[in-house]
Design an enzyme around this catalytic site. Structure first.
Site, mmCIF file in Angstrom:
data_model
loop_
_atom_site.group_PDB
_atom_site.id
_atom_site.type_symbol
_atom_site.label_atom_id
_atom_site.label_comp_id
_atom_site.label_asym_id
_atom_site.label_seq_id
_atom_site.Cartn_x
_atom_site.Cartn_y
_atom_site.Cartn_z
ATOM 1 N N HIS A 88 1.371 -0.479 4.640
ATOM 2 C CA HIS A 88 1.272 -1.565 5.630
ATOM 3 C C HIS A 88 1.459 -2.927 4.955
ATOM 4 O O HIS A 88 1.723 -3.001 3.744
ATOM 5 C CB HIS A 88 -0.019 -1.471 6.450
ATOM 6 C CG HIS A 88 -1.301 -1.573 5.663
ATOM 7 N ND1 HIS A 88 -1.653 -2.670 4.944
ATOM 8 C CD2 HIS A 88 -2.327 -0.699 5.518
ATOM 9 C CE1 HIS A 88 -2.835 -2.506 4.382
ATOM 10 N NE2 HIS A 88 -3.269 -1.291 4.709
ATOM 11 N N HIS A 100 -0.313 -3.626 1.559
ATOM 12 C CA HIS A 100 0.248 -3.014 0.347
ATOM 13 C C HIS A 100 1.514 -3.764 -0.086
ATOM 14 O O HIS A 100 1.744 -4.001 -1.273
ATOM 15 C CB HIS A 100 0.609 -1.546 0.598
ATOM 16 C CG HIS A 100 -0.522 -0.721 1.119
ATOM 17 N ND1 HIS A 100 -0.447 0.005 2.291
ATOM 18 C CD2 HIS A 100 -1.774 -0.534 0.657
ATOM 19 C CE1 HIS A 100 -1.598 0.615 2.504
ATOM 20 N NE2 HIS A 100 -2.424 0.305 1.534
ATOM 21 N N CYS A 160 -18.481 6.916 -0.256
ATOM 22 C CA CYS A 160 -17.514 6.563 0.789
ATOM 23 C C CYS A 160 -16.182 7.217 0.442
ATOM 24 O O CYS A 160 -15.593 6.917 -0.614
ATOM 25 C CB CYS A 160 -17.332 5.047 0.895
ATOM 26 S SG CYS A 160 -15.940 4.624 1.976
ATOM 27 N N CYS A 202 -13.208 4.668 0.192
ATOM 28 C CA CYS A 202 -13.096 3.987 -1.116
ATOM 29 C C CYS A 202 -13.000 4.994 -2.249
ATOM 30 O O CYS A 202 -12.693 4.610 -3.376
ATOM 31 C CB CYS A 202 -14.329 3.138 -1.406
ATOM 32 S SG CYS A 202 -14.587 1.744 -0.318
ATOM 33 N N CYS A 207 -20.261 2.090 4.950
ATOM 34 C CA CYS A 207 -19.566 1.400 3.860
ATOM 35 C C CYS A 207 -19.212 -0.010 4.339
ATOM 36 O O CYS A 207 -18.708 -0.179 5.451
ATOM 37 C CB CYS A 207 -18.293 2.169 3.495
ATOM 38 S SG CYS A 207 -17.124 1.169 2.558
ATOM 39 N N HIS A 220 -15.210 -0.188 4.788
ATOM 40 C CA HIS A 220 -14.572 0.607 5.839
ATOM 41 C C HIS A 220 -15.353 0.629 7.154
ATOM 42 O O HIS A 220 -14.824 1.086 8.164
ATOM 43 C CB HIS A 220 -14.340 2.042 5.357
ATOM 44 C CG HIS A 220 -13.281 2.126 4.309
ATOM 45 N ND1 HIS A 220 -13.550 2.011 2.960
ATOM 46 C CD2 HIS A 220 -11.938 2.267 4.408
ATOM 47 C CE1 HIS A 220 -12.423 2.091 2.277
ATOM 48 N NE2 HIS A 220 -11.428 2.235 3.123
ATOM 49 N N LYS A 260 -10.437 -7.174 6.900
ATOM 50 C CA LYS A 260 -9.340 -6.735 6.041
ATOM 51 C C LYS A 260 -8.392 -5.854 6.848
ATOM 52 O O LYS A 260 -8.838 -4.938 7.522
ATOM 53 C CB LYS A 260 -9.914 -5.927 4.870
ATOM 54 C CG LYS A 260 -8.874 -5.291 3.977
ATOM 55 C CD LYS A 260 -9.568 -4.418 2.933
ATOM 56 C CE LYS A 260 -8.554 -3.658 2.097
ATOM 57 N NZ LYS A 260 -8.966 -2.284 1.822
ATOM 58 N N LYS A 282 -5.603 0.633 7.641
ATOM 59 C CA LYS A 282 -4.928 1.586 8.511
ATOM 60 C C LYS A 282 -5.599 1.650 9.879
ATOM 61 O O LYS A 282 -4.972 1.888 10.897
ATOM 62 C CB LYS A 282 -4.938 2.965 7.871
ATOM 63 C CG LYS A 282 -3.883 3.095 6.811
ATOM 64 C CD LYS A 282 -4.391 3.771 5.575
ATOM 65 C CE LYS A 282 -3.562 3.352 4.379
ATOM 66 N NZ LYS A 282 -4.216 3.654 3.124
HETATM 67 N N1 MSP Z 1 -5.444 4.229 -4.912
HETATM 68 C C1 MSP Z 1 -6.267 3.095 -5.096
HETATM 69 C C2 MSP Z 1 -5.761 2.234 -6.239
HETATM 70 C C3 MSP Z 1 -5.680 2.939 -7.558
HETATM 71 S S1 MSP Z 1 -5.047 1.897 -8.800
HETATM 72 C C4 MSP Z 1 -5.276 2.746 -10.218
HETATM 73 C C5 MSP Z 1 -6.317 2.298 -3.813
HETATM 74 N N2 MSP Z 1 -5.295 2.477 -2.968
HETATM 75 S S2 MSP Z 1 -5.147 1.740 -1.558
HETATM 76 O O1 MSP Z 1 -3.896 2.235 -1.048
HETATM 77 O O2 MSP Z 1 -6.298 1.944 -0.747
HETATM 78 O O3 MSP Z 1 -5.080 0.241 -1.826
HETATM 79 C C6 MSP Z 1 -4.195 -0.250 -2.747
HETATM 80 C C7 MSP Z 1 -4.189 -1.752 -2.782
HETATM 81 O O4 MSP Z 1 -3.807 -2.255 -1.517
HETATM 82 C C8 MSP Z 1 -5.527 -2.362 -3.141
HETATM 83 O O5 MSP Z 1 -5.285 -3.333 -4.145
HETATM 84 C C9 MSP Z 1 -5.954 -3.036 -1.894
HETATM 85 O O6 MSP Z 1 -6.651 -4.215 -2.157
HETATM 86 C C10 MSP Z 1 -4.607 -3.368 -1.280
HETATM 87 N N3 MSP Z 1 -4.754 -3.641 0.124
HETATM 88 C C11 MSP Z 1 -5.097 -2.776 1.113
HETATM 89 N N4 MSP Z 1 -5.252 -3.496 2.265
HETATM 90 C C12 MSP Z 1 -5.014 -4.808 2.000
HETATM 91 C C13 MSP Z 1 -4.941 -5.961 2.766
HETATM 92 N N5 MSP Z 1 -5.223 -5.976 4.042
HETATM 93 N N6 MSP Z 1 -4.542 -7.106 2.152
HETATM 94 C C14 MSP Z 1 -4.165 -7.139 0.824
HETATM 95 N N7 MSP Z 1 -4.236 -6.077 0.076
HETATM 96 C C15 MSP Z 1 -4.765 -4.930 0.614
HETATM 97 O O7 MSP Z 1 -7.219 1.505 -3.637
#
Ligand code: MSP
Length: 539
Positions: free
Chosen positions: A31, A34, A140, A143, A163, A166, A314, A317
């Site tokens: 999304h 990411h 959680c 997380c 959490c 979440h 935040k 999904k």
């Molecule tokens: N798999 C772990 C990371 C492992 S790194 C060795 C994870 N994955 S995640 O897909 O949940 O999130 C990955 C990244 O996306 C995190 O840095 C998280 O902060 C970022 N984001 C997820 N939602 C976000 C926003 N709404 N805004 C900005 N970044 C966000 O955590």
């Protein structure tokens, strides 16, 4: 993935500038949140490539753990099938679409990763850094993290706890686990943070980590035995490795740890780990402690970005805006998308996305200030000089002010983007320069000067148009890391390649040298850089 040999400028043993993104969970599609971090990393690496440095940019996917396993089960496929599908159909295509020029894409289910991870943890086990114990506590799954009771929110019933990230109930886990002696690393970590004040950025993130480590660190549970979707512990195959301990190692396994010592020496330690602020502790506490235990050098910087927010929460999904990155790129274009989030939200702070704000910036900054400038200059060179860039006849104060403006923009952007990761500040400096060039044309009024057909009039007109085109040459180079397709179109329209070579070959060191664009270049009108936007699609 747009990786090509041309991007992989590693190959000798001098250290490379190595940037990583978090590896993303593939329980769902990517999304806006990411894409935000991945674009930022791409701009940073492209900037350093443009400095002529050897650069290596890594992204990938985190494929083990309960969250992925449950998602696959709910969809009636094996976890591996689920991951393969999502990686190939959703994640890699989006990065390609957004022109992410990563040099590698690591998946934690790949053998090149799992085999090295087993060696790494075996080594820690042999060194006595890992022991067997029991643990129970709130967990959680979102997380993939045990929580402290103080971190939880109250739920709907007296027993239910949520959490804080979440807003979903945590689960009580009680297991026999292996533990990593994290508690032994508190003082060493504090010493390291003190000796390396730039290690964690921004300052708010550093303070949060310091406060956390100053309390007593607890040993970390690093294995699970109630499910099997993970890397088996080599000395006790009933356990799989905790997904975070597995995931963090992607930064070294992809860089050749245990498989290619020469490459590893060149790439490690990483220059910058980009992370979201929610996963800071993993990167700034657990990961450094694991590396210390293994006797490996620590990354140079961990930089936390803020969150893209929706309705004050935040973006995730479960509460998406309903807008996918491709909905925005099909309306605004890929380059404007890459520009917008970095320009609108100071890196490190939270920010909200709004369709209206994006539209306003697109129209005023990209289409009016920048796009119009490029098309007006090309049109005037076409109309008054038959498309052949004239030489500057007399470089006066007004022209020198533009040359100075370019140099200031270069220096500021280099410091802000290349060093401070202040993308908004760097872009502001570049667009300040664009405004200055617009102001110069407004003052010099070349369309009026063109009416004077005397030799002096022609010479003056030549100077003005050369100055504007040369300013655009600088702008194309400065914006290339952020908006590569647009910069390329501008480069073509200026006919710059003939005298100066490919845009990709231009460097930060020379972009501010005035007068590089050779007179005689063939300037053409080219495509409109930022076309008028269509109506906003109905939501
Ligand atoms: N798999 C772990 C990371 C492992 S790194 C060795 C994870 N994955 S995640 O897909 O949940 O999130 C990955 C990244 O996306 C995190 O840095 C998280 O902060 C970022 N984001 C997820 N939602 C976000 C926003 N709404 N805004 C900005 N970044 C966000 O955590």
């Amino acid at each position: 993935m747009a990786a090509t040999a041309e991007h992989s400028t590693t190959g000798t043993s001098a250290p490379a500038y190595y940037v990583s993104t978090p590896i993303y969970y593939v329980n769902d599609r990517p999304h806006l949140g990411h894409a935000y971090t991945t674009v930022a990393g791409d701009v940073l690496t492209r900037w350093h490539r443009q400095r002529g440095e050897k650069v290596w940019y890594l992204t990938g996917t985190d494929e083990h753990g309960q969250k992925i396993m449950r998602t696959a089960e709910a969809n009636g496929v094996s976890p591996q099938e689920w991951c393969d599908k999502l990686v190939e159909e959703a994640w890699k295509p989006l990065w390609e679409h957004l022109e992410i020029a990563n040099d590698d894409f690591i998946r934690t289910t790949e053998e090149r990763h799992t085999a090295r991870v087993q060696e790494f943890v075996q080594d820690l086990y042999d060194k006595g850094e890992i022991y067997k114990g029991g643990y129970s506590g709130p967990y959680c799954v979102g997380c993939e993290e045990f929580k402290l009771p103080s971190e939880l929110l109250d739920g709907a019933t007296e027993d239910e706890k949520l959490c804080a990230v979440h807003k979903r109930p945590v689960e009580w886990l009680e297991e026999e686990n292996y533990f990593f002696r994290l508690s032994a690393y508190g003082p060493k970590l504090l010493e390291f943070y003190a000796a390396n004040p730039g290690f964690i950025q921004p300052a708010s993130a550093r303070n949060e980590v310091l406060r956390f480590v100053e309390q007593d660190l607890k040993d970390l549970s690093i294995s699970r035995s109630t499910f099997n979707w993970g890397v088996p512990l080599p000395w006790d195959e009933k356990h799989v490795l905790y997904v975070w301990v597995d995931a963090l190692q992607n930064y070294i396994t992809a860089a050749g740890y245990g498989s290619d010592p020469e490459r590893f020496a060149e790439l490690w330690p990483a220059s910058v780990h980009l992370v979201g602020k929610d996963i800071l502790r993993f990167h700034a506490v657990i990961w450094p402690a694991m590396l210390m235990a293994a006797g490996l050098p620590l990354p140079k910087r961990v930089v936390a970005n803020g969150w893209l927010m929706v309705g004050g929460e935040k973006m995730s999904k479960s509460n998406l805006t309903g807008i996918a990155p491709t909905d925005l790129t099909s309306h605004f274009g890929v380059d404007a998308y890459r520009y917008y989030f970095l320009r609108a939200i100071p890196f490190g702070t939270d920010g909200s996305f709004s369709w209206e704000d994006f539209t306003a910036r697109y129209t005023s900054e990209l289409a009016n200030d920048f796009g119009n400038l490029a098309s007006r200059v090309a049109a005037m060179v076409g109309k008054y000089f038959g498309g052949e860039l004239p030489a500057s006849a007399a470089h006066g104060d007004a022209e020198q002010a533009i040359a100075d403006g370019l140099r200031t923009a270069v220096e500021t952007a280099d410091q802000k983007i290349g060093e401070e990761l202040d993308f908004a500040g760097g872009l502001a400096a570049i667009f300040e320069f664009v405004k200055q060039v617009n102001g110069y044309l407004t003052e010099q009024e070349p369309w009026k000067v063109a009416k004077d057909e005397s030799a002096e009039g022609r010479a003056r007109l030549a100077t003005i148009l050369y100055t504007a085109a040369e300013a655009l040459r600088g702008t194309a180079v400065l914006l290339n890391p952020v908006m590569p397709s647009t910069a390329e179109k501008l480069w073509d329209s200026l006919g710059a390649a003939e005298g100066l070579g490919a845009l990709a070959a231009q460097t930060v060191a020379t972009v501010g040298d005035w007068g590089r664009l050779p007179a005689g270049a063939t300037v053409t009108k080219g495509e409109i850089l930022f076309p008028r936007l269509e109506e906003k699609p109905a939501s």
